[in-house]
Design an enzyme around this catalytic site. Structure first.
Site, PDB file in Angstrom:
ATOM      1  N   ASN A  29      -3.940  19.736 -64.961  1.00 48.84           N
ATOM      2  CA  ASN A  29      -3.129  20.594 -65.805  1.00 48.84           C
ATOM      3  C   ASN A  29      -1.752  20.852 -65.604  1.00 48.84           C
ATOM      4  OD1 ASN A  29      -4.329  21.161 -68.816  1.00 48.84           O
ATOM      5  ND2 ASN A  29      -5.859  21.449 -67.228  1.00 48.84           N
ATOM      6  N   HIS A  33      -8.084  26.870 -71.925  1.00 45.78           N
ATOM      7  CA  HIS A  33      -9.864  27.075 -71.924  1.00 45.78           C
ATOM      8  C   HIS A  33     -10.175  25.688 -72.485  1.00 45.78           C
ATOM      9  CE1 HIS A  33     -13.456  28.694 -71.105  1.00 45.78           C
ATOM     10  NE2 HIS A  33     -13.925  28.571 -72.486  1.00 45.78           N
TER      11      HIS A  33
HETATM   12  C1  GRF Z   1      -9.513  22.901 -67.082  1.00 46.96           C
HETATM   13  O1  GRF Z   1     -10.505  22.478 -67.710  1.00 46.96           O
HETATM   14  C2  GRF Z   1      -9.037  24.370 -67.900  1.00 46.96           C
HETATM   15  O2  GRF Z   1      -9.237  24.332 -69.242  1.00 46.96           O
HETATM   16  C3  GRF Z   1     -10.166  25.243 -67.257  1.00 46.96           C
HETATM   17  O3  GRF Z   1     -10.137  24.775 -65.873  1.00 46.96           O
HETATM   18  C4  GRF Z   1      -9.844  23.283 -65.602  1.00 46.96           C
HETATM   19  C5  GRF Z   1      -8.760  23.359 -64.710  1.00 46.96           C
HETATM   20  O4  GRF Z   1      -8.642  21.761 -64.390  1.00 46.96           O
HETATM   21  N1  GRF Z   1      -9.562  26.608 -67.426  1.00 46.96           N
HETATM   22  P1  GRF Z   1      -7.511  21.165 -63.818  1.00 46.96           P
HETATM   23  O5  GRF Z   1      -7.348  21.936 -62.332  1.00 46.96           O
HETATM   24  O6  GRF Z   1      -6.195  21.728 -64.302  1.00 46.96           O
HETATM   25  O7  GRF Z   1      -7.514  19.833 -63.341  1.00 46.96           O
END
Ligand code: GRF
Length: 204
Positions: free
Chosen positions: A17, A112
């Site tokens: 993300n 989330h």
């Molecule tokens: C994502 O699925 C987010 O929604 C959750 O943790 C995960 C993090 O993934 N809170 P990344 O580290 O951003 O790939």
């Protein structure tokens, strides 16, 4: 033109993300600057990406026996020094206390992988499959002292397929997360998101 958001991104893992947010900024789609990336996990993949891409980053692991407030003071010190005005939780596997949150009122966001208020907490995609949900998705919300309980800003939906595994559903949701987080942050940058108490107003 409103000034760019000054982001502090907190993560514990791979940081996809965070990478999507960084790419939105690079492409000029998101008016923001990443001031610092912090991780409580020294080995987090997100830190390696930050290093490769020349982004300011630091690992701040919580020391055994250290109080939460002392730990959060360390995070806050670094965030304030970096002149962060908006905190982006991107897979940060810790709850923040009211002590931390009062330093950034209505400026801490989280993503989330479910349509909150359904399936908060860990393994949200597995929870959705086990509940037999026909759809799931992702949610960006303001952070309060609870676990995934803060006021919802926006969501994107995905259908759950009969053939889905936790992996396939997670992958489809993740693609939507990567779109949603930057969209919400851009609206925040444009002053299109207003929060009054628990109510969130999002303008088009
Ligand atoms: C994502 O699925 C987010 O929604 C959750 O943790 C995960 C993090 O993934 N809170 P990344 O580290 O951003 O790939």
């Amino acid at each position: 033109m409103t000034p760019p958001l000054q982001l502090g991104i907190l993560l514990s893992g791979r940081g996809s993300n965070m990478q999507a947010i960084h790419q939105s900024i690079t492409k000029g789609k998101l008016h923001a600057q990443i001031k610092i990336i912090l991780s409580d996990q020294p080995q987090a993949g997100g830190l390696a990406y930050a290093k490769t891409h020349g982004l300011a980053h630091q690992s701040i692991p919580k020391i055994k026996g250290e109080s939460l407030e002392d730990y959060e003071k360390k995070l806050l010190q670094v965030l304030q020094k970096a002149q962060v005005d908006t905190i982006v939780l991107a897979g940060f596997m810790r709850l923040l206390s009211p002590y931390f949150l009062k330093h950034y009122p209505d400026r801490v966001l989280n993503i989330h992988p479910s349509l909150l208020p359904n399936f908060p907490g860990l393994a949200a995609q597995k929870q959705a499959l086990e509940a037999g949900a026909s759809e799931s998705g992702c949610t960006v919300h303001f952070v309060d002292e609870g676990c995934d309980t803060g006021p919802i800003i926006d969501q994107r939906r995905v259908s759950v397929l009969s053939t889905d595994t936790v992996e396939s559903l997670s992958e489809r949701i993740l693609k939507e997360e990567h779109v949603l987080y930057s969209q919400v942050l851009e609206k925040l940058a444009q002053g299109k998101i207003q929060k009054k108490g628990k109510q969130v107003l999002v303008k088009d």
